[in-house]
Structures are given as C-alpha cells and as structure tokens.
Design a protein around this motif. Structure first.
Motif, PDB file in Angstrom:
ATOM      1  N   GLY A   3       0.787  -1.227   0.000  1.00  0.00           N
ATOM      2  CA  GLY A   3       0.000   0.000   0.000  1.00  0.00           C
ATOM      3  C   GLY A   3       0.814   1.270   0.000  1.00  0.00           C
ATOM      4  O   GLY A   3       0.258   2.358  -0.035  1.00  0.00           O
ATOM      5  N   ALA A   4       2.141   1.161   0.045  1.00  0.00           N
ATOM      6  CA  ALA A   4       2.988   2.350   0.019  1.00  0.00           C
ATOM      7  C   ALA A   4       2.952   2.960  -1.378  1.00  0.00           C
ATOM      8  O   ALA A   4       2.896   2.245  -2.376  1.00  0.00           O
ATOM      9  CB  ALA A   4       4.418   1.996   0.405  1.00  0.00           C
ATOM     10  N   PRO A   5       2.974   4.279  -1.464  1.00  0.00           N
ATOM     11  CA  PRO A   5       2.932   4.921  -2.784  1.00  0.00           C
ATOM     12  C   PRO A   5       4.241   4.710  -3.550  1.00  0.00           C
ATOM     13  O   PRO A   5       5.284   4.460  -2.954  1.00  0.00           O
ATOM     14  CB  PRO A   5       2.731   6.399  -2.449  1.00  0.00           C
ATOM     15  CG  PRO A   5       3.299   6.556  -1.083  1.00  0.00           C
ATOM     16  CD  PRO A   5       3.057   5.244  -0.389  1.00  0.00           C
ATOM     17  N   PRO A   6       4.173   4.819  -4.883  1.00  0.00           N
ATOM     18  CA  PRO A   6       5.394   4.704  -5.674  1.00  0.00           C
ATOM     19  C   PRO A   6       6.289   5.916  -5.459  1.00  0.00           C
ATOM     20  O   PRO A   6       5.836   6.964  -4.987  1.00  0.00           O
ATOM     21  CB  PRO A   6       4.877   4.665  -7.118  1.00  0.00           C
ATOM     22  CG  PRO A   6       3.569   5.375  -7.061  1.00  0.00           C
ATOM     23  CD  PRO A   6       3.005   5.075  -5.703  1.00  0.00           C
ATOM     24  N   LEU A   7       7.551   5.755  -5.799  1.00  0.00           N
ATOM     25  CA  LEU A   7       8.510   6.857  -5.752  1.00  0.00           C
ATOM     26  C   LEU A   7       8.679   7.359  -7.180  1.00  0.00           C
ATOM     27  O   LEU A   7       8.862   6.568  -8.108  1.00  0.00           O
ATOM     28  CB  LEU A   7       9.834   6.372  -5.182  1.00  0.00           C
ATOM     29  CG  LEU A   7       9.739   5.708  -3.807  1.00  0.00           C
ATOM     30  CD1 LEU A   7      11.075   5.112  -3.400  1.00  0.00           C
ATOM     31  CD2 LEU A   7       9.255   6.701  -2.770  1.00  0.00           C
ATOM     32  N   ILE A   8       8.625   8.668  -7.371  1.00  0.00           N
ATOM     33  CA  ILE A   8       8.720   9.269  -8.700  1.00  0.00           C
ATOM     34  C   ILE A   8       9.917  10.202  -8.723  1.00  0.00           C
ATOM     35  O   ILE A   8       9.970  11.182  -7.979  1.00  0.00           O
ATOM     36  CB  ILE A   8       7.432  10.041  -9.037  1.00  0.00           C
ATOM     37  CG1 ILE A   8       6.234   9.102  -8.965  1.00  0.00           C
ATOM     38  CG2 ILE A   8       7.538  10.695 -10.402  1.00  0.00           C
ATOM     39  CD1 ILE A   8       4.892   9.797  -9.075  1.00  0.00           C
ATOM     40  N   ALA A   9      10.903   9.895  -9.597  1.00  0.00           N
ATOM     41  CA  ALA A   9      12.108  10.719  -9.688  1.00  0.00           C
ATOM     42  C   ALA A   9      11.822  12.064 -10.338  1.00  0.00           C
ATOM     43  O   ALA A   9      12.393  13.079  -9.960  1.00  0.00           O
ATOM     44  CB  ALA A   9      13.198   9.976 -10.457  1.00  0.00           C
ATOM     45  N   GLY A  10      10.939  12.076 -11.325  1.00  0.00           N
ATOM     46  CA  GLY A  10      10.624  13.319 -12.016  1.00  0.00           C
ATOM     47  C   GLY A  10       9.203  13.325 -12.537  1.00  0.00           C
ATOM     48  O   GLY A  10       8.649  12.284 -12.890  1.00  0.00           O
ATOM     49  N   PHE A  11       8.600  14.513 -12.567  1.00  0.00           N
ATOM     50  CA  PHE A  11       7.241  14.647 -13.084  1.00  0.00           C
ATOM     51  C   PHE A  11       7.149  16.001 -13.768  1.00  0.00           C
ATOM     52  O   PHE A  11       7.441  17.026 -13.157  1.00  0.00           O
ATOM     53  CB  PHE A  11       6.222  14.560 -11.941  1.00  0.00           C
ATOM     54  CG  PHE A  11       4.805  14.432 -12.402  1.00  0.00           C
ATOM     55  CD1 PHE A  11       4.296  13.192 -12.769  1.00  0.00           C
ATOM     56  CD2 PHE A  11       3.977  15.533 -12.482  1.00  0.00           C
ATOM     57  CE1 PHE A  11       2.990  13.051 -13.195  1.00  0.00           C
ATOM     58  CE2 PHE A  11       2.668  15.408 -12.897  1.00  0.00           C
ATOM     59  CZ  PHE A  11       2.168  14.164 -13.262  1.00  0.00           C
ATOM     60  N   THR A  12       6.780  16.002 -15.052  1.00  0.00           N
ATOM     61  CA  THR A  12       6.682  17.262 -15.791  1.00  0.00           C
ATOM     62  C   THR A  12       5.309  17.391 -16.437  1.00  0.00           C
ATOM     63  O   THR A  12       4.621  16.411 -16.695  1.00  0.00           O
ATOM     64  CB  THR A  12       7.757  17.363 -16.887  1.00  0.00           C
ATOM     65  OG1 THR A  12       7.613  16.258 -17.792  1.00  0.00           O
ATOM     66  CG2 THR A  12       9.154  17.356 -16.296  1.00  0.00           C
ATOM     67  N   VAL A  13       4.934  18.637 -16.676  1.00  0.00           N
ATOM     68  CA  VAL A  13       3.691  18.983 -17.355  1.00  0.00           C
ATOM     69  C   VAL A  13       4.049  19.867 -18.532  1.00  0.00           C
ATOM     70  O   VAL A  13       4.849  20.800 -18.407  1.00  0.00           O
ATOM     71  CB  VAL A  13       2.740  19.753 -16.411  1.00  0.00           C
ATOM     72  CG1 VAL A  13       1.469  20.144 -17.130  1.00  0.00           C
ATOM     73  CG2 VAL A  13       2.444  18.951 -15.169  1.00  0.00           C
ATOM     74  N   SER A  14       3.465  19.575 -19.694  1.00  0.00           N
ATOM     75  CA  SER A  14       3.752  20.375 -20.875  1.00  0.00           C
ATOM     76  C   SER A  14       2.464  20.611 -21.652  1.00  0.00           C
ATOM     77  O   SER A  14       1.687  19.669 -21.833  1.00  0.00           O
ATOM     78  CB  SER A  14       4.764  19.635 -21.748  1.00  0.00           C
ATOM     79  OG  SER A  14       5.026  20.358 -22.918  1.00  0.00           O
ATOM     80  N   PRO A  15       2.204  21.811 -22.078  1.00  0.00           N
ATOM     81  CA  PRO A  15       2.925  23.057 -21.812  1.00  0.00           C
ATOM     82  C   PRO A  15       2.642  23.529 -20.385  1.00  0.00           C
ATOM     83  O   PRO A  15       1.732  23.039 -19.731  1.00  0.00           O
ATOM     84  CB  PRO A  15       2.346  24.023 -22.839  1.00  0.00           C
ATOM     85  CG  PRO A  15       0.962  23.527 -23.101  1.00  0.00           C
ATOM     86  CD  PRO A  15       1.031  22.030 -22.953  1.00  0.00           C
ATOM     87  N   GLU A  16       3.447  24.482 -19.944  1.00  0.00           N
ATOM     88  CA  GLU A  16       3.296  24.974 -18.568  1.00  0.00           C
ATOM     89  C   GLU A  16       2.011  25.759 -18.367  1.00  0.00           C
ATOM     90  O   GLU A  16       1.410  25.707 -17.308  1.00  0.00           O
ATOM     91  CB  GLU A  16       4.497  25.834 -18.180  1.00  0.00           C
ATOM     92  CG  GLU A  16       5.762  25.030 -17.997  1.00  0.00           C
ATOM     93  CD  GLU A  16       6.919  25.876 -17.517  1.00  0.00           C
ATOM     94  OE1 GLU A  16       6.689  26.955 -16.947  1.00  0.00           O
ATOM     95  OE2 GLU A  16       8.061  25.440 -17.710  1.00  0.00           O
ATOM     96  N   ALA A  17       1.590  26.505 -19.371  1.00  0.00           N
ATOM     97  CA  ALA A  17       0.358  27.293 -19.274  1.00  0.00           C
ATOM     98  C   ALA A  17      -0.620  26.794 -20.337  1.00  0.00           C
ATOM     99  O   ALA A  17      -0.240  26.593 -21.491  1.00  0.00           O
ATOM    100  CB  ALA A  17       0.658  28.769 -19.490  1.00  0.00           C
ATOM    101  N   VAL A  18      -1.855  26.574 -19.940  1.00  0.00           N
ATOM    102  CA  VAL A  18      -2.883  26.117 -20.881  1.00  0.00           C
ATOM    103  C   VAL A  18      -4.171  26.897 -20.650  1.00  0.00           C
ATOM    104  O   VAL A  18      -4.398  27.434 -19.580  1.00  0.00           O
ATOM    105  CB  VAL A  18      -3.177  24.604 -20.729  1.00  0.00           C
ATOM    106  CG1 VAL A  18      -1.980  23.777 -21.083  1.00  0.00           C
ATOM    107  CG2 VAL A  18      -3.673  24.273 -19.346  1.00  0.00           C
ATOM    108  N   SER A  19      -4.982  26.920 -21.672  1.00  0.00           N
ATOM    109  CA  SER A  19      -6.296  27.541 -21.525  1.00  0.00           C
ATOM    110  C   SER A  19      -7.338  26.439 -21.379  1.00  0.00           C
ATOM    111  O   SER A  19      -7.084  25.278 -21.723  1.00  0.00           O
ATOM    112  CB  SER A  19      -6.600  28.433 -22.729  1.00  0.00           C
ATOM    113  OG  SER A  19      -6.516  27.677 -23.924  1.00  0.00           O
TER     114      SER A  19
END
Length: 66
Positions: A3-19
């Motif tokens: 039940g322990a959560p996963p470990l995530i080394a990196g997480f990105t969102v693209s594009p940074e700004a959206v409508s």
C-alpha cells in the motif's frame, strides 16, 4: 511495504500554461516501488472529492502510460 505509494524521480507537465479545454502532457520518469523495482505502468488520477485518497469515488484515471 504493502500500500505504500510509488517513488517518482521526475514529473513534468507540458505546456506549462494552458487555456480551458486545451490538452496537456504529463510525464513521470524513474517510477519505482518502495523496494526500488521499476514500475511499468503509471496511472494518473484526479482526487475528485478532495479527500486525499484515490478510491472508486474518484472515477477513472485521467491517463495510463507505460
């Protein structure tokens, strides 16, 4: 660690700004379980009821990727 959560080394969102109505790309890298074993599938959820837990009440994942 059941039940322990996963470990995530990196997480990105693209594009940074959206409508409103635009699409985004979510990228998780280096995802492992607490023992350090690689996780082959990542599911991204939205905590719809804002209770800090992901349950059936929150619905389906926003996306699934390998």
């Amino acid at each position: 660690m059941s039940g322990a959560p996963p470990l995530i080394a990196g997480f990105t969102v693209s594009p940074e700004a959206v409508s409103l109505g635009s699409q985004i790309t979510l990228t998780a890298t280096g995802v492992t379980d607490p023992n350090g074993d690689a996780i082959s599938q990542v599911r991204v959820f939205f905590d719809a009821n804002n209770d800090g837990l992901l349950t059936e009440a929150d619905g389906s994942p926003l996306g699934i990727d390998t």
